[in-house]
Design a protein around this motif. Structure first.
Motif, mmCIF file in Angstrom:
data_model
loop_
_atom_site.group_PDB
_atom_site.id
_atom_site.type_symbol
_atom_site.label_atom_id
_atom_site.label_comp_id
_atom_site.label_asym_id
_atom_site.label_seq_id
_atom_site.Cartn_x
_atom_site.Cartn_y
_atom_site.Cartn_z
ATOM 1 N N ASN A 1 0.733 -1.334 0.302
ATOM 2 C CA ASN A 1 0.312 -0.025 0.152
ATOM 3 C C ASN A 1 0.493 0.952 -0.452
ATOM 4 O O ASN A 1 1.543 1.362 1.066
ATOM 5 N N ASP A 2 0.924 1.811 -1.159
ATOM 6 C CA ASP A 2 2.291 2.926 -1.318
ATOM 7 C C ASP A 2 2.004 4.527 -1.091
ATOM 8 O O ASP A 2 0.557 4.586 -1.831
ATOM 9 N N PHE A 3 2.511 4.943 -0.423
ATOM 10 C CA PHE A 3 2.219 6.083 -0.266
ATOM 11 C C PHE A 3 1.386 7.348 -1.168
ATOM 12 O O PHE A 3 0.954 7.587 -1.539
ATOM 13 N N GLY A 4 2.356 6.666 -2.044
ATOM 14 C CA GLY A 4 2.256 7.929 -4.015
ATOM 15 C C GLY A 4 0.896 7.195 -4.225
ATOM 16 O O GLY A 4 0.217 8.464 -4.768
ATOM 17 N N SER A 5 0.313 6.564 -4.361
ATOM 18 C CA SER A 5 -1.183 6.201 -4.868
ATOM 19 C C SER A 5 -1.855 6.796 -3.642
ATOM 20 O O SER A 5 -3.260 7.565 -3.879
ATOM 21 N N TRP A 6 -1.271 6.597 -2.227
ATOM 22 C CA TRP A 6 -2.886 7.109 -0.918
ATOM 23 C C TRP A 6 -2.957 8.560 -1.300
ATOM 24 O O TRP A 6 -3.620 9.367 -1.360
ATOM 25 N N ILE A 7 -0.964 9.622 -1.358
ATOM 26 C CA ILE A 7 -1.531 10.822 -1.350
ATOM 27 C C ILE A 7 -2.422 11.479 -2.270
ATOM 28 O O ILE A 7 -3.404 12.657 -2.229
ATOM 29 N N GLY B 1 -4.766 10.251 -3.639
ATOM 30 C CA GLY B 1 -5.942 10.512 -3.452
ATOM 31 C C GLY B 1 -6.898 11.003 -3.043
ATOM 32 O O GLY B 1 -7.886 11.527 -2.515
ATOM 33 N N LYS B 2 -5.621 11.408 -2.125
ATOM 34 C CA LYS B 2 -6.266 12.801 -1.077
ATOM 35 C C LYS B 2 -5.694 14.452 -2.032
ATOM 36 O O LYS B 2 -7.005 14.761 -1.373
ATOM 37 N N ALA C 1 -6.434 16.814 -6.136
ATOM 38 C CA ALA C 1 -7.013 16.305 -6.625
ATOM 39 C C ALA C 1 -5.168 16.912 -8.042
ATOM 40 O O ALA C 1 -5.358 17.286 -8.893
ATOM 41 N N PHE C 2 -4.391 17.037 -7.263
ATOM 42 C CA PHE C 2 -2.869 18.045 -7.834
ATOM 43 C C PHE C 2 -1.260 16.912 -7.198
ATOM 44 O O PHE C 2 -1.798 16.493 -6.285
ATOM 45 N N ARG C 3 -0.933 17.512 -7.564
ATOM 46 C CA ARG C 3 0.204 17.160 -7.476
ATOM 47 C C ARG C 3 0.941 17.795 -6.271
ATOM 48 O O ARG C 3 1.166 18.683 -6.542
ATOM 49 N N VAL C 4 1.063 16.985 -4.870
ATOM 50 C CA VAL C 4 1.976 17.174 -4.135
ATOM 51 C C VAL C 4 3.486 16.765 -3.849
ATOM 52 O O VAL C 4 3.332 15.847 -3.950
ATOM 53 N N GLN C 5 4.014 17.458 -2.612
ATOM 54 C CA GLN C 5 5.576 17.537 -2.697
ATOM 55 C C GLN C 5 5.645 18.034 -1.118
ATOM 56 O O GLN C 5 5.175 19.589 -0.796
ATOM 57 N N LYS C 6 6.276 17.358 -0.305
ATOM 58 C CA LYS C 6 6.487 18.116 1.173
ATOM 59 C C LYS C 6 7.831 18.879 0.760
ATOM 60 O O LYS C 6 9.049 18.669 -0.139
ATOM 61 N N LEU C 7 8.146 19.952 1.299
ATOM 62 C CA LEU C 7 8.716 21.388 1.619
ATOM 63 C C LEU C 7 9.421 20.863 3.348
ATOM 64 O O LEU C 7 8.402 21.046 3.899
ATOM 65 N N SER C 8 10.852 20.998 3.340
ATOM 66 C CA SER C 8 11.407 20.610 4.964
ATOM 67 C C SER C 8 10.948 22.041 5.000
ATOM 68 O O SER C 8 11.884 22.951 4.137
ATOM 69 N N VAL C 9 10.768 22.232 6.366
ATOM 70 C CA VAL C 9 11.094 23.749 7.029
ATOM 71 C C VAL C 9 12.141 23.190 8.541
ATOM 72 O O VAL C 9 11.718 22.022 9.113
ATOM 73 N N ASP C 10 12.792 24.354 8.798
ATOM 74 C CA ASP C 10 13.716 24.481 9.926
ATOM 75 C C ASP C 10 12.764 25.138 11.025
ATOM 76 O O ASP C 10 13.371 26.316 10.721
ATOM 77 N N GLY C 11 12.246 24.226 12.198
ATOM 78 C CA GLY C 11 11.545 25.717 12.825
ATOM 79 C C GLY C 11 12.538 26.195 14.308
ATOM 80 O O GLY C 11 12.490 26.932 14.356
ATOM 81 N N GLY C 12 14.102 25.843 13.767
ATOM 82 C CA GLY C 12 14.625 26.355 14.970
ATOM 83 C C GLY C 12 14.409 25.216 16.673
ATOM 84 O O GLY C 12 14.600 25.768 17.809
#
Length: 318
Positions: free
Chosen positions: A17-23, A25-26, A28-39
């Protein structure tokens, strides 16, 4: 066909059950995580629990170049967007609070930071990486309200279900702490993720396989898995230099992942199987594979063996 039969058919078409297929389904467009360093810091580093952190940990292994705690959350996200926009101009993004413990601050400060991220154009949700001993009921209540209007995922570092291992790696909490935090998060309807490491010192393949049903019994939506990596400058690296211990070869690790995956429930989303640290920081194991190359090898083995996620799963009774 009933909903249950449709669900069964869906999972039987997949090897896992892969994350790519799951996300997909969440959104209607392509999404990408952007890392943030909150300090943020970590209670396992600043003395509240311990000093020095977990024996294997070095945050340099996963912070991208645009991630800089001296910059505001907004600026980090804008720079991250520019980094990806060249390849995917129509991309939307999840703000991923990743470095150290991203719930380790007073509640008003945390919520202001999360809200700042959500005000950035094209940010469609947040992912919060944290420790299970660093969430409060008040924080989870606030995240529950936030999740009613945007995508919210809380990721917990579990690392192992073996309390002796957790002591050995100076984790600072036990498995029951993880179980409790995950249940409290899930019960509020917040998407809940977990992270585990296979190959920790003192754990062989049999021990990891023993733990798989325990991890599967947790009310997790998403699971991240990766191999034990020995990083320069860590306490683990010093131990390894003094008394080398076994680290998995690619073939050994694929064999372990297949056995582990077969014992996880089939509806648990698997986000990853491996992580690759920068070559200049990594001591071992040096496989020379990109993540997708490893996944291709794994999928080939799954197909050839006829194994799939959950085909040996069972429920742990309390």
């Amino acid at each position: 066909m009933t909903k249950n039969l449709l669900t069964f058919a869906y999972y039987m078409e997949q090897l896992y059950n892969d994350f790519g297929s799951w996300i997909r389904g969440k959104f209607a467009f392509r999404v990408q995580k952007l890392s943030v360093d909150g300090g943020f810091s970590c209670p396992n580093r600043d003395g509240r629990i311990s000093f020095g952190g977990c024996t294997y940990c070095d945050n340099r292994t996963f912070n991208p170049a645009y991630c800089d705690r001296s910059k505001s959350v907004t600026r980090q996200l804008e720079e991250g967007k520019r980094f990806f926009a060249r390849k995917y101009p129509d991309m939307k993004y999840l703000a991923y609070f990743q470095a150290f413990t991203n719930t380790y601050a007073p509640l008003p400060q945390l919520m202001d930071m999360y809200e700042e991220a959500l005000q950035v154009e094209d940010i469609v949700g947040i992912v919060i990486g944290t420790r299970p001993d660093c969430v409060s009921s008040a924080l989870l209540d606030s995240l529950q309200e936030l999740s009613k209007r945007t995508f919210v995922l809380v990721e917990y570092g579990i690392e192992s279900a073996n309390d002796e291992t957790l002591r050995r790696i100076n984790r600072g909490h036990d498995f029951e702490c993880s179980r409790r935090a995950i249940a409290e998060t899930h019960n509020r309807g917040i998407l809940t993720g977990g992270h585990i490491i296979l190959g920790l010192p003192g754990e062989d393949a049999d021990e990891s396989i023993r733990q798989a049903p325990l991890i599967s019994s947790l009310p997790l939506d998403i699971l991240k898995i990766h191999q034990m990596q020995i990083i320069r400058g860590t306490a683990l690296a010093r131990s390894y230099a003094e008394k080398p211990f076994h680290v998995y070869t690619v073939d050994e690790y694929i064999t372990l992942i297949i056995a582990y995956l077969r014992r996880l429930r089939s509806d648990l989303v698997i986000e990853r199987f491996v992580s690759q640290s920068p070559a200049n920081l990594l001591i071992a194991p040096k496989w020379g594979l990109k993540n997708y190359e490893f996944t291709n090898l794994l999928v080939g083995r799954l197909r050839n063996s006829g194994a799939r996620q959950g085909d040996l799963a069972y429920t742990i009774c309390e």
